[in-house]
Design a protein around this motif. Structure first.
Motif, PDB file in Angstrom:
ATOM      1  N   THR A  77      43.643  45.837  44.149  1.00  0.00           N
ATOM      2  CA  THR A  77      43.688  43.824  44.174  1.00  0.00           C
ATOM      3  C   THR A  77      42.740  43.958  43.073  1.00  0.00           C
ATOM      4  OG1 THR A  77      44.001  43.350  46.082  1.00  0.00           O
ATOM      5  CG2 THR A  77      46.073  44.358  45.459  1.00  0.00           C
ATOM      6  N   CYS A  78      42.508  42.879  42.463  1.00  0.00           N
ATOM      7  CA  CYS A  78      41.504  42.018  41.550  1.00  0.00           C
ATOM      8  C   CYS A  78      40.562  43.198  41.246  1.00  0.00           C
ATOM      9  CB  CYS A  78      41.057  40.788  42.867  1.00  0.00           C
ATOM     10  SG  CYS A  78      40.243  40.106  41.962  1.00  0.00           S
ATOM     11  N   ALA A  79      39.237  42.738  43.081  1.00  0.00           N
ATOM     12  CA  ALA A  79      38.084  43.841  42.731  1.00  0.00           C
ATOM     13  C   ALA A  79      38.687  45.355  42.812  1.00  0.00           C
ATOM     14  CB  ALA A  79      37.125  43.609  44.234  1.00  0.00           C
ATOM     15  N   ARG A 107      34.629  42.756  35.032  1.00  0.00           N
ATOM     16  CA  ARG A 107      34.668  41.724  36.284  1.00  0.00           C
ATOM     17  C   ARG A 107      35.006  40.233  35.369  1.00  0.00           C
ATOM     18  NH1 ARG A 107      29.902  40.705  37.778  1.00  0.00           N
ATOM     19  NH2 ARG A 107      30.439  41.437  39.806  1.00  0.00           N
ATOM     20  N   ASN A 108      35.131  39.903  36.415  1.00  0.00           N
ATOM     21  CA  ASN A 108      35.395  37.869  36.128  1.00  0.00           C
ATOM     22  C   ASN A 108      35.833  37.737  34.871  1.00  0.00           C
ATOM     23  OD1 ASN A 108      34.251  38.308  38.919  1.00  0.00           O
ATOM     24  ND2 ASN A 108      32.336  38.086  37.721  1.00  0.00           N
ATOM     25  N   ALA A 109      36.439  38.289  34.388  1.00  0.00           N
ATOM     26  CA  ALA A 109      37.294  38.377  32.741  1.00  0.00           C
ATOM     27  C   ALA A 109      38.355  37.117  32.616  1.00  0.00           C
ATOM     28  CB  ALA A 109      38.043  39.354  32.414  1.00  0.00           C
ATOM     29  N   ILE A 136      41.916  34.733  40.305  1.00  0.00           N
ATOM     30  CA  ILE A 136      41.052  34.643  41.038  1.00  0.00           C
ATOM     31  C   ILE A 136      39.640  34.804  41.055  1.00  0.00           C
ATOM     32  CG2 ILE A 136      39.162  33.496  43.560  1.00  0.00           C
ATOM     33  CD1 ILE A 136      41.930  33.693  45.213  1.00  0.00           C
ATOM     34  N   ARG A 137      38.113  34.648  40.175  1.00  0.00           N
ATOM     35  CA  ARG A 137      37.551  34.999  39.764  1.00  0.00           C
ATOM     36  C   ARG A 137      37.989  36.968  39.227  1.00  0.00           C
ATOM     37  NH1 ARG A 137      33.351  35.819  43.405  1.00  0.00           N
ATOM     38  NH2 ARG A 137      31.966  36.930  41.609  1.00  0.00           N
TER      39      ARG A 137
END
Length: 197
Positions: A77-79, A107-109, A136-137
């Motif tokens: 999830t996310c990272a 990343r951080n798109a 979130i980021r």
């Protein structure tokens, strides 16, 4: 059946709580020997460059990578999506991931912390209507190759962004289902682990 949650950094506690609600044994994973004791792994949200560095320092990077190559199910999830991607765009030069998903992830798109948002996302294979997705980021999938199945997107037409994918025993979302109380994606992953066992 034991599902591990990589517990080096990030929101691993929320995933452990969600898995407990799914009636499975959930364990934090911080040491190489713990990687051998699990049937599946969640790689949580957090900071992917820090997670990459800590995975190497704690000696779990190679064991996890080897288990994934051998077919162990994982959900990022996310990272965690970044860590499971074969190619990371906008990463640091020394950043490494576990790989396994045949895609490019950026990343951080979706922007910085202040650009965080929620959206309703339809996820293929998940019944009961759209899930509330907390970004979130967050990364997004820039490009898929191979046998990656796109499960969910935000936006429409040429502006649509891929935010949920599956490839075999690997599942990834660029958002945080562990923050909403909606257990459907965790249950989907539990079923994937059960089927692989």
């Amino acid at each position: 059946m034991i599902i591990g949650v990589l517990a080096l950094q990030g929101d691993f506690r929320e995933h452990l709580a969600a898995l407990a609600e799914c009636d499975v044994i959930a364990r934090p994973v911080r040491r190489p020997e713990e990687v051998a004791e699990i049937d599946g792994l969640i790689v949580p949200g957090g900071e992917s460059t820090t997670m990459s560095k800590l995975a190497q320092e704690f000696g779990v990077y190679e064991p996890i990578r080897n288990r994934l190559r051998a077919g162990m199910p994982a959900y990022g999830t996310c990272a965690g999506m970044i860590m499971l991607a074969d190619e990371i765009l906008d990463g640091r030069p020394d950043q490494v991931g576990f790989g396994g998903l045949a895609l490019q992830v950026r990343r951080n798109a979706f922007g910085r912390q202040v650009d965080s948002f929620e959206s309703q996302v339809e996820i293929a294979g998940v019944e009961g209507g759209p899930v509330t997705a907390v970004f979130i980021r967050a990364p997004w999938v820039e490009k898929t190759t191979g046998e990656v199945e796109v499960l969910g997107q935000v936006g429409e037409g040429p502006d649509a962004r891929i935010v949920a994918v599956r490839q075999g025993n690997l599942l990834a979302t660029s958002f945080h289902p562990e923050l909403t109380g909606d257990l459907r994606l965790h249950r989907l992953f539990v079923e994937m682990v059960r089927a692989a066992s």
